[in-house]
Design a protein around this motif. Sequence first.
Motif, PDB file in Angstrom:
ATOM      1  N   VAL A  25       0.822  -1.212   0.000  1.00  0.00           N
ATOM      2  CA  VAL A  25       0.000   0.000   0.000  1.00  0.00           C
ATOM      3  C   VAL A  25       0.855   1.261   0.000  1.00  0.00           C
ATOM      4  O   VAL A  25       0.419   2.311   0.467  1.00  0.00           O
ATOM      5  N   TYR A  26       2.077   1.206  -0.512  1.00  0.00           N
ATOM      6  CA  TYR A  26       2.873   2.426  -0.650  1.00  0.00           C
ATOM      7  C   TYR A  26       2.145   3.478  -1.501  1.00  0.00           C
ATOM      8  O   TYR A  26       2.161   4.659  -1.162  1.00  0.00           O
ATOM      9  N   PRO A  27       1.499   3.098  -2.630  1.00  0.00           N
ATOM     10  CA  PRO A  27       0.746   4.105  -3.386  1.00  0.00           C
ATOM     11  C   PRO A  27      -0.459   4.589  -2.592  1.00  0.00           C
ATOM     12  O   PRO A  27      -1.178   3.797  -1.966  1.00  0.00           O
ATOM     13  N   SER A  28      -0.704   5.889  -2.601  1.00  0.00           N
ATOM     14  CA  SER A  28      -1.806   6.451  -1.820  1.00  0.00           C
ATOM     15  C   SER A  28      -3.157   5.934  -2.286  1.00  0.00           C
ATOM     16  O   SER A  28      -4.104   5.884  -1.487  1.00  0.00           O
ATOM     17  N   VAL A  29      -3.270   5.524  -3.536  1.00  0.00           N
ATOM     18  CA  VAL A  29      -4.544   5.008  -4.032  1.00  0.00           C
ATOM     19  C   VAL A  29      -4.880   3.668  -3.398  1.00  0.00           C
ATOM     20  O   VAL A  29      -6.047   3.271  -3.341  1.00  0.00           O
ATOM     21  N   ASP A  30      -3.881   2.952  -2.880  1.00  0.00           N
ATOM     22  CA  ASP A  30      -4.096   1.651  -2.246  1.00  0.00           C
ATOM     23  C   ASP A  30      -4.154   1.729  -0.728  1.00  0.00           C
ATOM     24  O   ASP A  30      -4.746   0.854  -0.083  1.00  0.00           O
ATOM     25  N   ARG A  31      -3.533   2.748  -0.122  1.00  0.00           N
ATOM     26  CA  ARG A  31      -3.513   2.869   1.329  1.00  0.00           C
ATOM     27  C   ARG A  31      -4.869   3.351   1.829  1.00  0.00           C
ATOM     28  O   ARG A  31      -5.435   4.297   1.291  1.00  0.00           O
ATOM     29  N   ARG A  32      -5.389   2.719   2.888  1.00  0.00           N
ATOM     30  CA  ARG A  32      -6.699   3.090   3.414  1.00  0.00           C
ATOM     31  C   ARG A  32      -6.628   4.320   4.294  1.00  0.00           C
ATOM     32  O   ARG A  32      -7.637   4.993   4.511  1.00  0.00           O
TER      33      ARG A  32
END
Length: 336
Positions: free
Chosen positions: A130-137
């Motif tokens: 989840v390093y990409p912000s689109v994947d991090r909740r």
Amino acid sequence: MGKIIRSGLACAYLLLAASGAAAVEVRYTPLEITGFMDVLFSTDNQAPGEHNFRLGQAEFDIAACLASHTCTCVALAYDPETGTFGLGAATIEFLLAGNGSDCRHHYAKWERSGLMVGQFDVPFGIDWLVYPSVDRRTITAPVAIGATHDSWNDVGAMAFIEAPKYTLRAWLVNGSDAELPDGDEPLVLATDGAVGARASVLPVGGVELGASAATFNTTDDAQSMSLVGVDAQATRGPWALKAEYVARRLDFGVGTELTDAGWYAQGTRDFNRWSLFARWDKLDAETPGTADLEYLSVGLGVGVSTPAELRVEYRSWQGDGDAGDDTWQAQLVTGF
């Protein structure tokens, strides 16, 4: 999420006057272009001159399978500190064995396996997913991740196996250096390589337990650096839980070993077009200049449209003293 672009007129015809006309096969190279970006808003500015609105992450990913079972990907990532774009990843992936049609050899017990070479996010623990912000909740990242391996991205090679009941990833990369404040001239721990692996088991549906380890090859034999970690994650219906512990041990060759260790536990609950999240994270640091940190983060995400989400997060300082502050942040993130 993404679109297919076919590269120009990728065909040619060769006319052979002596033996009649022969057509060269038309061959297309499909490119898949995806990306994401986010915009942050916060009145709790932590750096001098920082504005309320600022860009967070922005990235363009270009992927293509140029030959059977071989694909390449290049990611152009925005650096908010410098305001410039650079390489976030550049990889060539060879799919070797598995039960999918994209693998070179069929092997029913594996979903896929292969070799990746280039620059990539090193799969230490589970936060690398989840390093990409689109994947991090959440908006913020756990403090233990930044203090121990700083969202490890490196150049090298990685082999991987993904099976229904287990996964295994092993890598050989360049490694990274560390510094210890020592008067006017810091003491440097220089490395020229790192080797590591992560293994996980999936005992039942929706549950994964993992362990990671890495050791760094230091240029000075009197020095050493290593990383260890354990993690767990589970999903059941609208609930998702995850936890991770990471420790970095440093020996600068001056008779003292230093360990920076931390953990976090996070839960999310999805509803119809919105979600709630909470995370407790803590860092115990022995390296001089690195503070002990402890935060409780709570917030929500609201689906603005199918590819876009608005998030709000309140981060509350839980440690002793004034090493941290309470902060409010809002983030709009979208992918394409």
